[in-house]
Design a protein around this motif. Structure first.
Motif, PDB file in Angstrom:
ATOM      1  N   LEU A  34      -6.634  -6.129  -3.647  1.00  0.00           N
ATOM      2  CA  LEU A  34      -5.192  -5.971  -3.464  1.00  0.00           C
ATOM      3  C   LEU A  34      -4.513  -6.223  -4.801  1.00  0.00           C
ATOM      4  CD1 LEU A  34      -4.924  -8.062  -0.181  1.00  0.00           C
ATOM      5  CD2 LEU A  34      -5.120  -5.585  -0.372  1.00  0.00           C
ATOM      6  N   VAL A  35      -3.700  -5.259  -5.252  1.00  0.00           N
ATOM      7  CA  VAL A  35      -3.079  -5.346  -6.571  1.00  0.00           C
ATOM      8  C   VAL A  35      -1.574  -5.162  -6.437  1.00  0.00           C
ATOM      9  CG1 VAL A  35      -3.032  -4.397  -8.914  1.00  0.00           C
ATOM     10  CG2 VAL A  35      -5.137  -4.260  -7.563  1.00  0.00           C
ATOM     11  N   GLN A  36      -0.831  -6.057  -7.071  1.00  0.00           N
ATOM     12  CA  GLN A  36       0.611  -5.900  -7.206  1.00  0.00           C
ATOM     13  C   GLN A  36       0.942  -6.154  -8.677  1.00  0.00           C
ATOM     14  OE1 GLN A  36       3.069  -8.130  -4.496  1.00  0.00           O
ATOM     15  NE2 GLN A  36       4.953  -7.518  -5.527  1.00  0.00           N
ATOM     16  N   GLU A  42       6.983  -2.198  -3.857  1.00  0.00           N
ATOM     17  CA  GLU A  42       6.568  -0.801  -3.707  1.00  0.00           C
ATOM     18  C   GLU A  42       5.448  -0.418  -4.677  1.00  0.00           C
ATOM     19  OE1 GLU A  42      10.404  -0.950  -6.118  1.00  0.00           O
ATOM     20  OE2 GLU A  42       9.737  -1.780  -4.218  1.00  0.00           O
ATOM     21  N   GLY A  43       5.132  -1.282  -5.627  1.00  0.00           N
ATOM     22  CA  GLY A  43       4.035  -1.024  -6.553  1.00  0.00           C
ATOM     23  C   GLY A  43       2.685  -1.502  -6.055  1.00  0.00           C
ATOM     24  N   ARG A  44       2.655  -2.100  -4.890  1.00  0.00           N
ATOM     25  CA  ARG A  44       1.392  -2.618  -4.340  1.00  0.00           C
ATOM     26  C   ARG A  44       0.398  -1.488  -4.078  1.00  0.00           C
ATOM     27  NH1 ARG A  44       4.270  -6.095   0.320  1.00  0.00           N
ATOM     28  NH2 ARG A  44       4.992  -7.819  -0.974  1.00  0.00           N
ATOM     29  N   THR A  45      -0.864  -1.754  -4.397  1.00  0.00           N
ATOM     30  CA  THR A  45      -1.938  -0.812  -4.095  1.00  0.00           C
ATOM     31  C   THR A  45      -3.170  -1.586  -3.641  1.00  0.00           C
ATOM     32  OG1 THR A  45      -2.784  -0.828  -6.357  1.00  0.00           O
ATOM     33  CG2 THR A  45      -1.166   0.879  -5.822  1.00  0.00           C
ATOM     34  N   TYR A  46      -4.143  -0.857  -3.173  1.00  0.00           N
ATOM     35  CA  TYR A  46      -5.418  -1.483  -2.820  1.00  0.00           C
ATOM     36  C   TYR A  46      -6.546  -0.505  -3.118  1.00  0.00           C
ATOM     37  CZ  TYR A  46      -5.937   1.407   1.329  1.00  0.00           C
ATOM     38  OH  TYR A  46      -6.109   2.468   2.165  1.00  0.00           O
ATOM     39  N   ALA A  47      -7.733  -1.043  -3.238  1.00  0.00           N
ATOM     40  CA  ALA A  47      -8.942  -0.239  -3.396  1.00  0.00           C
ATOM     41  C   ALA A  47     -10.058  -0.967  -2.664  1.00  0.00           C
ATOM     42  CB  ALA A  47      -9.296  -0.072  -4.874  1.00  0.00           C
ATOM     43  N   ASP A  48     -10.984  -0.209  -2.118  1.00  0.00           N
ATOM     44  CA  ASP A  48     -12.114  -0.882  -1.462  1.00  0.00           C
ATOM     45  C   ASP A  48     -13.409  -0.510  -2.152  1.00  0.00           C
ATOM     46  OD1 ASP A  48     -13.348   1.004   1.249  1.00  0.00           O
ATOM     47  OD2 ASP A  48     -11.895   1.740  -0.200  1.00  0.00           O
ATOM     48  N   MET A  62      -9.612  -1.165 -14.435  1.00  0.00           N
ATOM     49  CA  MET A  62      -8.160  -1.149 -14.327  1.00  0.00           C
ATOM     50  C   MET A  62      -7.535  -1.643 -15.638  1.00  0.00           C
ATOM     51  SD  MET A  62      -5.777  -3.004 -11.423  1.00  0.00           S
ATOM     52  CE  MET A  62      -6.480  -4.607 -11.762  1.00  0.00           C
TER      53      MET A  62
END
Length: 131
Positions: A34-36, A42-48, A62
């Motif tokens: 989880l990245v903010q 609204e800039g929050r993203t995630y990757a699995d 990153m």
């Protein structure tokens, strides 16, 4: 790959185990990053990722992408681990959710845990490169 080797060994030795009997180390567990980057939600993203190590490599990538954006004319970019850790600290939020098969839940981990895992991963890679 490690799971296939383990299952192959179990089959060859005719060991009777159920997959539910195997508790994989946390390093092999499905991991959600989880990245903010800033305080803006609204800039929050995630990757699995399939494993914790893959996730830690994703954090390094990153940072490398960030460096490329900041230095578009540089043909190569180098950095040390303290710069990577400063980047992590400067993110508004960075955390991991790591799957635990024994409880069938995701365990949350913070920036300090992520930095420790990255340190271990990079140290291991450096040792293997030196062999």
């Amino acid at each position: 790959m490690c799971c296939r080797l383990l299952i192959g060994y179990i089959a060859a030795k005719k060991v009777h185990l159920h997959l539910s009997d195997l508790v994989l180390p946390v390093d092999w567990s499905h991991t959600i990053l989880l990245v903010q980057p800033t305080k803006r939600p609204e800039g929050r993203t995630y990757a699995d990722y399939e494993s914790v190590n893959e996730c830690m490599e994703g954090v390094c990538k990153m940072y490398e992408e960030h460096l490329k954006r900041m230095n578009p004319n540089s043909p190569s970019i180098t950095y040390d681990i303290s710069q990577l850790f400063d980047f992590i600290d400067d993110l508004a939020d960075l955390s991991c959710l790591v799957y635990r098969a024994d409880t069938q839940t995701y365990q949350p981990y913070n920036k300090d845990w992520i930095k420790e895992k990255i340190y271990v991963l990079l140290r291991r890679q450096a040792q293997q490169a030196g062999k």
